[in-house]
Design a protein around this motif. Structure first.
Motif, short mmCIF file in Angstrom:
data_model
loop_
_atom_site.label_atom_id
_atom_site.label_comp_id
_atom_site.label_asym_id
_atom_site.label_seq_id
_atom_site.Cartn_x
_atom_site.Cartn_y
_atom_site.Cartn_z
N UNK A 77 0.83 -1.21 0.00
CA UNK A 77 0.00 0.00 0.00
C UNK A 77 0.87 1.25 0.00
N UNK A 78 1.95 1.21 0.75
CA UNK A 78 2.87 2.33 0.79
C UNK A 78 3.50 2.55 -0.58
N UNK A 79 3.93 1.47 -1.22
CA UNK A 79 4.52 1.57 -2.55
C UNK A 79 3.51 2.10 -3.56
N UNK A 80 2.28 1.63 -3.49
CA UNK A 80 1.23 2.10 -4.41
C UNK A 80 1.00 3.59 -4.20
N UNK A 81 0.95 4.02 -2.95
CA UNK A 81 0.73 5.43 -2.66
C UNK A 81 1.88 6.29 -3.19
N UNK A 82 3.12 5.92 -2.88
CA UNK A 82 4.26 6.69 -3.38
C UNK A 82 4.28 6.72 -4.91
N UNK A 83 3.96 5.61 -5.52
CA UNK A 83 3.97 5.53 -6.99
C UNK A 83 2.90 6.44 -7.59
N UNK A 84 1.75 6.53 -6.92
CA UNK A 84 0.67 7.36 -7.44
C UNK A 84 1.02 8.85 -7.39
N UNK B 213 16.17 3.76 1.67
CA UNK B 213 17.14 3.76 0.57
C UNK B 213 16.57 3.04 -0.65
N UNK B 214 15.92 1.90 -0.42
CA UNK B 214 15.31 1.16 -1.54
C UNK B 214 14.19 1.97 -2.17
N UNK B 215 13.41 2.64 -1.34
CA UNK B 215 12.31 3.48 -1.84
C UNK B 215 12.84 4.61 -2.71
N UNK B 216 13.88 5.29 -2.24
CA UNK B 216 14.47 6.39 -3.00
C UNK B 216 15.04 5.86 -4.32
N UNK B 217 15.77 4.76 -4.26
CA UNK B 217 16.37 4.19 -5.49
C UNK B 217 15.27 3.82 -6.48
N UNK C 148 10.57 3.49 -13.01
CA UNK C 148 10.32 2.57 -11.89
C UNK C 148 9.26 1.53 -12.22
N UNK C 149 9.53 0.29 -11.78
CA UNK C 149 8.55 -0.79 -11.96
C UNK C 149 7.27 -0.45 -11.21
N UNK C 150 6.21 -1.14 -11.59
CA UNK C 150 4.94 -1.01 -10.87
C UNK C 150 5.17 -1.41 -9.41
N UNK C 151 4.42 -0.82 -8.48
CA UNK C 151 4.66 -1.09 -7.05
C UNK C 151 4.51 -2.55 -6.67
N UNK C 152 3.51 -3.22 -7.20
CA UNK C 152 3.30 -4.63 -6.85
C UNK C 152 4.49 -5.48 -7.27
N UNK C 153 5.03 -5.21 -8.44
CA UNK C 153 6.21 -5.95 -8.93
C UNK C 153 7.42 -5.65 -8.04
N UNK C 154 7.58 -4.40 -7.67
CA UNK C 154 8.70 -4.00 -6.82
C UNK C 154 8.65 -4.71 -5.47
N UNK C 155 7.48 -4.77 -4.87
CA UNK C 155 7.33 -5.44 -3.57
C UNK C 155 7.59 -6.94 -3.71
N UNK C 156 7.12 -7.55 -4.77
CA UNK C 156 7.38 -8.98 -5.00
C UNK C 156 8.87 -9.26 -5.14
N UNK C 157 9.57 -8.42 -5.88
CA UNK C 157 11.02 -8.57 -6.05
C UNK C 157 11.72 -8.42 -4.71
N UNK C 158 11.30 -7.43 -3.94
CA UNK C 158 11.89 -7.20 -2.62
C UNK C 158 11.68 -8.41 -1.72
N UNK C 159 10.46 -8.94 -1.68
CA UNK C 159 10.19 -10.13 -0.87
C UNK C 159 11.07 -11.30 -1.31
N UNK C 160 11.14 -11.51 -2.61
CA UNK C 160 11.93 -12.62 -3.17
C UNK C 160 13.39 -12.53 -2.71
N UNK C 161 13.97 -11.34 -2.83
CA UNK C 161 15.38 -11.18 -2.47
C UNK C 161 15.60 -11.24 -0.96
N UNK C 162 14.65 -10.74 -0.19
CA UNK C 162 14.78 -10.85 1.27
C UNK C 162 14.72 -12.30 1.73
N UNK C 163 13.87 -13.10 1.11
CA UNK C 163 13.79 -14.52 1.44
C UNK C 163 15.10 -15.21 1.09
N UNK C 164 15.64 -14.92 -0.09
CA UNK C 164 16.93 -15.51 -0.48
C UNK C 164 18.03 -15.09 0.49
#
Length: 193
Positions: A92-99, A154-158, A165-181
């Motif tokens: 939701x935060x990513x969607x808001x910032x993206x909007x 830092x990730x948000x600013x980058x 910038x990718x769509x927010x949903x895609x960005x969050x999915x990528x972030x989750x994927x890399x955090x799990x790894x």
């Protein structure tokens, strides 16, 4: 709408418009007031300074976006016993910032005392601390919580300042994927069995 809200929203719209035209540092309270035909007394009745107005824009905009009145409500259980999921909140935060990405690109680049980044960090800190509460019980100094907040900002600013910038949903999915790894790698390094 109450007169106070009308005034605050007019000041907010004026600041947003000015930030599309020039750097935040070059914007004065007089510029904001001139833009919406108000006097400085009206401005100072509602806000301490332009930083306070900027922070209010985020607070009111995001809280309206997620349909909550304050951050504490996010963690209250509803009638079904469900709390807000941290990943839902991040999305939701990513969607808001993206909007509002043009505005927040500029807001997140403001440096110095009272910067939006500091305000955002201060708001994010108790949310992360609450989320980490059952994981890290000895983070009395808040070093780990601050590190996570710094990394998120830092990730948000980058993300927001990238050319496309990718769509927010895609960005969050990528972030989750890399955090799990990353978490799996840390576990493997600490406990090789």
């Amino acid at each position: 709408m109450a007169e106070s809200s009308i005034t605050k929203n007019a000041l907010a719209d004026a600041l947003k418009g000015l930030m599309m035209e020039k750097n935040f540092e070059k914007i004065s309270v007089s510029d904001i007031c001139d833009r919406c035909n108000m006097n400085r007394k009206s401005f100072y009745y509602h806000f301490r300074d332009k930083y306070d107005l900027l922070n209010w824009i985020f607070y009111i905009g995001f809280m309206e976006h997620i349909k909550f009145d304050d951050f504490e409500e996010l963690f209250d259980e509803d009638e079904t016993g469900k709390r807000y999921d941290i990943w839902e909140l991040i999305e939701e935060l990513a969607v808001y910032f993206y909007s509002e990405k043009e505005f927040y690109r500029k807001a997140l680049m403001i440096e110095g005392q009272n910067s939006f980044k500091d305000y955002f960090h201060d708001g994010l800190f108790p949310v992360v601390r609450f989320y980490m509460n059952d994981v890290v019980d000895d983070d009395e100094t808040g070093i780990l919580t601050a590190l996570i907040c710094d990394a998120c900002i830092s990730a948000l600013v980058r993300w927001l300042t990238s050319d496309n910038p990718d769509e927010p949903e895609k960005t969050v999915e990528i972030m989750k994927h890399h955090l799990i790894k990353f978490a799996r790698r840390v576990i493997q390094d600490l406990d090789p069995q």
